[in-house]
Enzyme design. Structure first.
Site, short mmCIF file in Angstrom:
data_model
loop_
_atom_site.label_atom_id
_atom_site.label_comp_id
_atom_site.label_asym_id
_atom_site.label_seq_id
_atom_site.Cartn_x
_atom_site.Cartn_y
_atom_site.Cartn_z
N HIS A 86 0.82 -1.22 0.00
CA HIS A 86 0.00 0.00 0.00
C HIS A 86 0.86 1.27 0.00
O HIS A 86 0.35 2.34 -0.31
CB HIS A 86 -1.06 -0.01 1.11
N ASP A 222 1.39 -7.71 2.29
CA ASP A 222 1.43 -6.27 2.00
C ASP A 222 2.87 -5.78 1.78
O ASP A 222 3.43 -5.06 2.60
CB ASP A 222 0.77 -5.51 3.16
N SER A 653 4.16 2.10 8.42
CA SER A 653 3.94 1.10 7.38
C SER A 653 5.20 0.93 6.57
O SER A 653 5.82 1.92 6.17
CB SER A 653 2.79 1.52 6.48
#
Ligand code: ARG
Ligand code: ASP
Length: 726
Positions: A86, A222, A653
């Site tokens: 992402h 991810d 992240s």
């Protein structure tokens, strides 16, 4: 019986100690002073010096800020970089087309030459961090008005930056910590040639999509991979065809040993924003007023967008990223309210504040300085409450209406013309024109009109009259109080929605262009909404916020002075931090307990053929059927994700998850829903970060995608196994 009683008693004493909250996002250069013993007691085998050093390569040299919004880490001596799917999604999307659908199919460069250029993408290394509090606060006094104080500090910071010792290819910035009680200088190195190397299909990289977002158990791969390129002498450089793969000072070794419950882990990265030292009344307002208001607004907007996405394939593609981004915070806030409520976060803050106050009153000097703080904070937060709600209403609502964004860009043009004539207009056009045209690429007037209808109704009906634009009310009145006919009028001037018609206006001489722009009715309404907000909310809000900033700063200073037995870490502010903890499951609610890891078995349980969120690529199903996991699985089990007590937030992240030796064991990408309140009130009982196991990442790269060349670049280690052998 007696024996069990003793054991129970012993457990009662030991358990709170064992599971002691390892809250905190620590400054890497202070780990040696503040955290090393605790980290070692949890299982760290290396020294603080191995994590941050300015004299030799240390782990910090393998961690970068990725594009300023995520974290990435270097995993080979050839500048190979790992981050989340992402985080790299924008790059993947930009290279995708109907013929080369990298979002759907994934992308793997077969050699250096096929790695893809990404304009505008950069990564930043931290070279050095220095405490410059004294110089930054030079001349500052406690009585100074906030604006004067800030002006002086800004001047000081500029001086510090100018005089900072650094190489020509390096940059410097100064940032405030602990609510402006301390300041640090950062020397950085930014590389602007960052190429896309690989990404799995979205069905792996974003498996579970919005339904699984913020949720445990999770089965998302991810991750995506990039490579940093440098000039021939290994220095930062703009893109050039003959740039070469960057040789890093440090790259992370990858451990394939896997994780067990209670293993030590640390996460290194760039957390964006937390507010852990807010006064209890502020937290209570977030929980009962602001979060619920923002959730209600997004709920309505998401409903409208979802309705259109379901019936129109083009709109579904256009609005997918927007929907996901609105949904992301919407869901997080719900978790925040839930977590604060369930753990009684406000009551805990109040207990802490009572202890603080008790100590302050017992000491004459503190009583003099800090005796009124708690009362002043109470009064200030009561005073700001209504304005803060009006701010959230205005910003949430206007940001959902994209016609408003177009209006803001056009408004900037007319303002520039009024101020600086043709020159001003043309300068501003360089920003406004591309901004509008990129907005229009993913825009449907029908969707936006419907969003406007529901947003305008909330704006009018749910707020005090003095916060509502009189011009909008007149228009509404003239539309027989029908929001739909009001919207019909504002959206009838279709010239606002096509690039061609706007470009035609922009090509006129500025004076004429301004006349055409001013003829749009929507602009008149949005301008009045803005000026109403400025007059009736912003002026008072800013004044109150200034006084709160000052109070919170004093409160921070006071806590550090008075609560000596507590270790303080600064709130996240986008700078490099280390957080550490243990791999651990959690109890979500009565009778619901979660394990610490997930595997392919669970992924296949979620599999829904052809589903938008839970489809699984055929190749992955085959690998699963044959238990063909190579060296990445163990005893027929292929691990996918795991959770731990690391204190993380947005910006973390893509952060590397390291074992006690500093080897890479996972990649951080999310938190569990019950614990998203960790941004305001970390609670070790329910706050967990979610990571994808590095073995799953390598399994996908190697066995699924066949990009074995990338795994061959990495340094693979087995620390636990080699210890057993010894
Ligand atoms: N919740 C994660 C973080 O805040 C991941 C968001 C991206 N994934 C998604 N399905 N929207 O940002
Ligand atoms: N998903 C977040 C990010 O994108 C991480 C988090 O909020 O835990 O940075």
């Amino acid at each position: 019986m007696k024996y069990t009683k003793h054991v129970l008693l012993l457990l009662l004493i030991i358990i709170p100690f064992l599971s002691r909250a390892d809250e905190g996002m620590w400054l890497p250069q202070l780990l040696g002073k503040l955290n090393e013993p605790r980290m070692k007691s949890l299982g760290m085998k290396i020294r603080a010096e191995d994590i941050y050093s300015i004299n030799r390569g240390s782990l910090k040299d393998a961690v970068v800020s990725f594009g300023g919004f995520c974290t990435g880490e270097i995993i080979s001596s050839k500048g190979l970089l790992l981050t989340n799917h992402h985080c790299g999604f924008d790059a993947v999307q930009n290279h995708s087309s109907l013929e080369n659908n990298y979002i759907r199919d994934g992308f793997w460069a077969k050699d250096y030459a096929s790695e893809l250029i990404n304009k505008g993408l950069f990564v930043t290394f931290i070279v050095r961090i220095d405490d410059v509090s004294k110089a930054a606060l030079n001349g500052v006094s406690a009585q100074m008005p906030e604006a004067d104080r800030q002006r002086l500090i800004d001047q000081n910071m500029n001086e510090i930056k100018k005089n900072a010792k650094k190489e020509s290819a390096q940059d410097a910035f100064v940032r405030g910590f602990f609510e402006g009680n301390q300041y640090y200088l950062f020397i950085t190195e930014t590389f602007r040639d960052v190429r896309l190397v690989g990404a799995p299909p979205a069905a792996i990289g974003n498996f579970g999509k919005d339904t699984d977002n913020w949720v445990w158990p999770r089965h998302t791969g991810d991750f995506s991979m990039f490579r940093i390129y440098a000039s021939k002498d290994n220095k930062p450089a703009e893109y050039a065809a003959d740039n070469v793969p960057y040789t890093p000072k440090k790259s992370l070794s990858v451990s394939l040993d896997g994780v067990a419950e209670n293993d030590f882990t640390m996460v290194f990265g760039f957390p964006g924003k937390t507010t852990e030292y807010l006064y209890s009344a502020a937290v209570e307002q977030i929980r009962t007023i602001n979060d619920p208001a923002k959730i209600a607004i997004r709920d309505k907007a998401l409903n409208v967008i979802d309705h259109y996405m379901r019936k129109d394939e083009t709109i579904k593609i256009q609005y997918a990223a927007k929907y996901a981004s609105i949904e992301n915070a919407y869901k997080k806030w719900q978790g925040e309210v839930l977590g604060l409520t369930r753990t009684d976060g406000v009551a805990k803050k109040k207990l802490y504040e009572a202890e603080f106050q008790k100590r302050v009153l017992a000491n004459a000097a503190w009583k003099e300085k800090y005796g009124n703080l708690v009362n002043d904070l109470d009064a200030a937060y009561t005073a700001i409450s209504l304005y803060a709600l009006a701010r959230d209403y205005y910003t949430e609502i206007t940001a959902k209406i994209e016609l408003n964004t177009i209006a803001m860009q056009l408004n900037a043009l007319t303002t520039a013309f009024e101020k600086n004539g043709e020159k001003g207009f043309n300068e501003r056009l360089k920003i406004s024109q591309p901004a509008i045209s990129s907005l229009l690429e993913e825009f449907s007037p029908a969707v936006d009109k419907s969003v406007f209808e529901v947003m305008a109704e909330m704006y009018v009906k749910d707020q005090q009259k003095e916060y509502v634009s009189p011009v909008l009310l007149q228009w509404l009145d003239a539309s027989d109080d029908s929001y739909s006919s009001l919207a019909g009028k504002l959206y009838s001037q279709s010239g606002l929605f096509t690039k061609a018609s706007l470009d035609e206006i922009f090509s006129k001489p500025p004076a004429e262009a301004v006349v055409s722009i001013n003829a749009f009715d929507a602009l008149k309404v949005f301008r009045d909404m803005q000026s109403t907000y400025q007059k009736s909310v912003q002026v008072s809000l800013n004044k109150l916020q200034d006084s709160i900033n000052k109070l919170q700063r004093t409160y921070m200073q006071a806590q550090m002075e008075v609560m000596k037995d507590k270790k303080f870490y600064p709130d996240a502010n986008g700078t490099l931090r280390v957080t550490f903890g243990k791999v651990q499951g959690y109890t979500a609610r009565d009778a619901v307990k979660y394990e610490y890891f997930t595997d392919m078995e669970g992924l296949m349980e979620k599999y829904k053929p052809g589903d938008y969120e839970f489809d699984v690529p055929e190749k992955l199903r085959t690998l699963y059927k044959n238990k063909d996991y190579g060296r990445y699985g163990k005893n027929g089990v292929m691990p996918v994700c795991f959770i731990a007590t690391n204190h993380t937030t947005g910006g973390n992240s893509g952060s590397p998850v390291l074992d006690g030796y500093g080897n890479l064991i996972g990649l951080n990408f999310d938190r569990v829903w019950e614990g998203t309140m960790s941004d305001i009130n970390y609670d070790a009982s329910i706050c967990r970060n979610i990571m994808v196991d590095i073995r799953y990442v390598l399994f996908i790269v190697d066995k699924f995608a066949g990009a074995t060349r990338l795994v061959e670049e990495m340094k693979i280690v087995y620390p636990k196994q080699s210890k057993i052998k010894k």
